[in-house]
Design a protein around this motif. Structure first.
Motif, PDB file in Angstrom:
ATOM      1  N   LEU A   1       0.814  -1.191  -0.202  1.00 59.19           N
ATOM      2  CA  LEU A   1       0.010  -0.315   0.097  1.00 59.19           C
ATOM      3  C   LEU A   1       0.822   0.876   0.117  1.00 59.19           C
ATOM      4  CD1 LEU A   1      -3.107  -1.074   2.725  1.00 59.19           C
ATOM      5  CD2 LEU A   1      -2.687  -1.347   0.306  1.00 59.19           C
ATOM      6  N   SER A   2       0.353   1.943  -0.767  1.00 50.00           N
ATOM      7  CA  SER A   2       0.867   3.443  -0.883  1.00 50.00           C
ATOM      8  C   SER A   2       1.333   3.858   1.232  1.00 50.00           C
ATOM      9  CB  SER A   2       0.257   4.122  -1.474  1.00 50.00           C
ATOM     10  OG  SER A   2      -0.847   4.998  -0.771  1.00 50.00           O
ATOM     11  N   ALA A   3       2.374   5.007   0.761  1.00 46.30           N
ATOM     12  CA  ALA A   3       2.436   5.852   2.155  1.00 46.30           C
ATOM     13  C   ALA A   3       1.377   7.106   2.220  1.00 46.30           C
ATOM     14  CB  ALA A   3       3.765   6.530   2.042  1.00 46.30           C
ATOM     15  N   ASP A   4       0.652   7.446   1.150  1.00 47.35           N
ATOM     16  CA  ASP A   4      -0.522   8.289   1.975  1.00 47.35           C
ATOM     17  C   ASP A   4      -1.622   7.396   1.824  1.00 47.35           C
ATOM     18  OD1 ASP A   4       0.765  10.362   1.086  1.00 47.35           O
ATOM     19  OD2 ASP A   4       0.599  10.607  -1.051  1.00 47.35           O
ATOM     20  N   LEU A   5      -1.977   5.573   1.349  1.00 46.11           N
ATOM     21  CA  LEU A   5      -2.864   5.406   2.586  1.00 46.11           C
ATOM     22  C   LEU A   5      -2.973   4.930   3.508  1.00 46.11           C
ATOM     23  CD1 LEU A   5      -6.035   5.083   1.003  1.00 46.11           C
ATOM     24  CD2 LEU A   5      -4.541   2.583   0.390  1.00 46.11           C
ATOM     25  N   THR A   6      -1.906   4.545   3.177  1.00 47.43           N
ATOM     26  CA  THR A   6      -0.927   3.749   4.962  1.00 47.43           C
ATOM     27  C   THR A   6      -1.633   5.120   6.218  1.00 47.43           C
ATOM     28  OG1 THR A   6       0.206   2.651   4.138  1.00 47.43           O
ATOM     29  CG2 THR A   6       0.354   2.691   6.152  1.00 47.43           C
ATOM     30  N   ARG A   7      -1.180   6.565   6.224  1.00 49.79           N
ATOM     31  CA  ARG A   7      -0.933   7.410   6.492  1.00 49.79           C
ATOM     32  C   ARG A   7      -2.109   7.263   7.253  1.00 49.79           C
ATOM     33  NH1 ARG A   7       1.369  11.185   4.024  1.00 49.79           N
ATOM     34  NH2 ARG A   7       3.189  10.171   4.341  1.00 49.79           N
ATOM     35  N   GLN A   8      -3.948   7.415   6.785  1.00 47.69           N
ATOM     36  CA  GLN A   8      -4.838   7.057   6.645  1.00 47.69           C
ATOM     37  C   GLN A   8      -5.491   6.531   8.022  1.00 47.69           C
ATOM     38  OE1 GLN A   8      -7.221   7.558   3.430  1.00 47.69           O
ATOM     39  NE2 GLN A   8      -5.798   8.688   1.594  1.00 47.69           N
ATOM     40  N   GLU A   9      -4.596   5.597   8.325  1.00 49.79           N
ATOM     41  CA  GLU A   9      -5.024   4.771   9.247  1.00 49.79           C
ATOM     42  C   GLU A   9      -4.110   4.707  10.294  1.00 49.79           C
ATOM     43  OE1 GLU A   9      -7.476   2.791   8.820  1.00 49.79           O
ATOM     44  OE2 GLU A   9      -7.900   3.471   7.049  1.00 49.79           O
ATOM     45  N   LEU A  10      -2.937   5.508  10.563  1.00 47.37           N
ATOM     46  CA  LEU A  10      -2.209   5.526  11.116  1.00 47.37           C
ATOM     47  C   LEU A  10      -3.080   6.625  12.825  1.00 47.37           C
ATOM     48  CD1 LEU A  10       1.150   6.504   9.787  1.00 47.37           C
ATOM     49  CD2 LEU A  10      -0.357   4.332  10.662  1.00 47.37           C
ATOM     50  N   VAL A  11      -2.769   6.031  14.081  1.00 45.38           N
ATOM     51  CA  VAL A  11      -3.519   6.971  15.168  1.00 45.38           C
ATOM     52  C   VAL A  11      -2.318   8.000  16.025  1.00 45.38           C
ATOM     53  CG1 VAL A  11      -4.428   6.709  17.422  1.00 45.38           C
ATOM     54  CG2 VAL A  11      -4.703   4.799  15.822  1.00 45.38           C
ATOM     55  N   GLY A  12      -3.866   9.451  15.345  1.00 50.84           N
ATOM     56  CA  GLY A  12      -2.459  10.882  15.472  1.00 50.84           C
ATOM     57  C   GLY A  12      -3.226  10.843  16.848  1.00 50.84           C
ATOM     58  N   VAL A  13      -2.000  10.835  17.919  1.00 53.57           N
ATOM     59  CA  VAL A  13      -2.117  11.205  19.809  1.00 53.57           C
ATOM     60  C   VAL A  13      -1.654  12.463  20.011  1.00 53.57           C
ATOM     61  CG1 VAL A  13      -3.087   8.952  20.308  1.00 53.57           C
ATOM     62  CG2 VAL A  13       0.031   9.567  20.674  1.00 53.57           C
TER      63      VAL A  13
END
Length: 341
Positions: A329-341
Motif C-alpha cells: 500500500l502507498s504511504a498516503d493510504l497507510t497514513r490515513q490509518e495511523l492513530v494521531g495522539v
C-alpha cells in the motif's frame, strides 16, 4: 519505590524513548517490508525484533516484536510501583486484557485463525502472550472463560456469564457488555478505596464508562426488536450519561441529531449511521484525551496513562505500517490509518 512522583519520573524517562514523528515518517517511507524491518532494528524495538526474527519472518516477526516490547514496557512500569499507585496502574493495564478478550471473542465468532487473532492483540495486562495462546488453544468460548476463572482473572466470571447469556440471545453484545460492566465495576471498587488521591483515576474511569455507554447505544439502535426494558439492561452506571439519555440514544426512532449533540472528551460526534465511523471517532477522541494526560498532574496516575496511550498508539502505527508494506500500500493510504495522539 512506589509513589507517583517516583513512578512518573521513571515513566518520563521512558517517554523520551518514544519515536519522534520524523522517525515514524521515515519508516512509513521505507520502500518495502525488508527496508522497514531494517529501519526498525535501529530503534528501541531492536532487542525484541532480533529475538522475534529467530522464530518468525516478515510481518509476523514485527507483530511478535511489537507485542513483546509493549508487554515488557508494562511490566517495567509495574516494577516501579507498589501500594495504591500499583493498584491503579493494574486497573489501567486491565484495559488491555479487556481489549484482547474482545478480540478473541470476535475472532472466534468470525472464524479467524489463532495467528490472525494474535496479530490483533496487545499483551499488556495480566494476560501475557503465552497466556493468550493458552486461551486460544481452548476449544470454545466457554472453555476460555473457565480457564480465566481458574486463573482468578478479574474478568473471568463476567466472560462466563456473558457466554451463557449470548447462547440464550444469540448476540455477542451480551458478552461484550458483561466484560465492559465487570471492568467498570472492578475499576470503581479500586477507585473507591483510594480516597481523595484517586480523583484523576476515578474521572478517567467515568469517562470510559460514558464512552462505552454511547457505543452500546449506537449498537442498540440497530436492534429494532428490543423493548425499552431490554435496552436498559445494557446500561452501565458510573459515567456522565444518564440512563434516560442512554435510552434516547439507543432508540431506533430517535434522530441522528441526538447523537451529534453528544460531546465526548471535548469532541463532537459525527452524527452518522455508520457504526464503524462513529466508534472510530469515539476511540480517537478517547485516545487524544488520555495522551494529553502525560502533561497532567505529576502527583497522580495521569503521566502513566498518557505515556501508555502514546506507547500503544506507536505500537499500533508500526504494526499498520508493517502490514501496509506487506500489502504494497502507498504511504498516503497507510497514513490515513495511523492513530494521531
Amino acid at each position: 519505590m512506589g509513589d507517583f512522583p517516583y513512578i512518573n519520573a521513571r515513566v518520563k524517562v521512558m517517554k523520551s524513548r518514544l519515536l519522534p514523528q520524523s522517525r515514524v515518517e521515515e519508516l512509513l517511507q521505507a520502500p518495502d517490508l525488508d527496508a522497514f524491518i531494517q529501519g526498525l532494528s535501529d530503534t528501541p524495538y531492536n532487542m525484541e525484533l532480533q529475538e522475534a526474527l529467530t522464530r518468525f519472518t516478515g510481518a509476523r516477526a514485527v507483530d511478535e516484536a511489537l507485542a513483546q516490547n509493549f508487554y515488557h514496557t508494562t511490566r517495567r512500569i509495574l516494577s516501579f510501583a507498589d501500594g495504591p499507585p500499583r493498584r491503579q496502574i493494574e486497573v489501567i493495564l486491565l484495559r488491555y486484557d479487556l481489549q484482547n478478550l474482545r478480540a478473541i471473542v470476535r475472532g472466534r465468532h468470525t472464524g479467524k485463525t489463532e495467528e490472525e487473532i494474535l496479530a490483533t492483540v496487545y499483551p499488556g495486562g495480566v494476560l501475557s502472550e503465552v497466556k493468550i495462546r493458552e486461551l486460544l488453544a481452548q476449544p470454545d468460548l466457554r472453555a476460555i472463560a473457565d480457564t480465566l476463572v481458574t486463573w482468578m482473572h478479574p474478568l473471568g466470571r463476567a466472560l462466563r456469564e456473558g457466554v451463557d447469556a449470548a447462547q440464550r440471545s444469540g448476540s455477542l453484545l451480551d458478552i461484550e457488555m458483561a466484560l465492559d460492566r465487570a471492568y467498570a465495576q472492578y475499576g470503581l471498587r479500586i477507585a473507591d478505596g483510594e480516597g481523595a488521591g484517586g480523583a484523576t483515576f476515578r474521572r478517567l474511569l467515568g469517562a470510559e464508562i460514558t464512552a462505552t455507554n454511547v457505543k452500546t447505544a449506537l449498537k442498540l439502535r440497530r436492534m429494532k426488536e428490543l423493548s425499552r426494558e431490554e435496552r436498559e439492561r445494557f446500561f452501565i452506571l458510573g459515567g456522565a450519561l444518564s440512563a434516560d439519555r442512554f435510552l434516547t440514544l439507543a432508540d431506533p426512532q430517535s434522530s441522528l441529531a441526538d447523537i451529534a449533540s453528544v460531546r465526548l472528551f471535548g469532541a463532537e460526534l459525527p452524527g452518522t449511521d455508520n457504526l464503524v465511523e462513529m466508534e472510530r471517532a469515539i476511540d480517537r477522541a478517547s485516545q487524544r484525551m488520555a495522551a494529553q494526560l502525560s502533561l497532567g498532574d505529576p502527583l497522580a496516575v495521569d503521566v502513566v496513562i498518557g505515556y501508555l496511550t502514546r506507547k500503544a498508539a506507536e505500537v499500533s502505527n508500526l504494526r499498520v505500517i508493517a502490514h501496509a508494506k506487506l500489502l504494497g500500500l502507498s504511504a498516503d493510504l497507510t497514513r490515513q490509518e495511523l492513530v494521531g495522539v
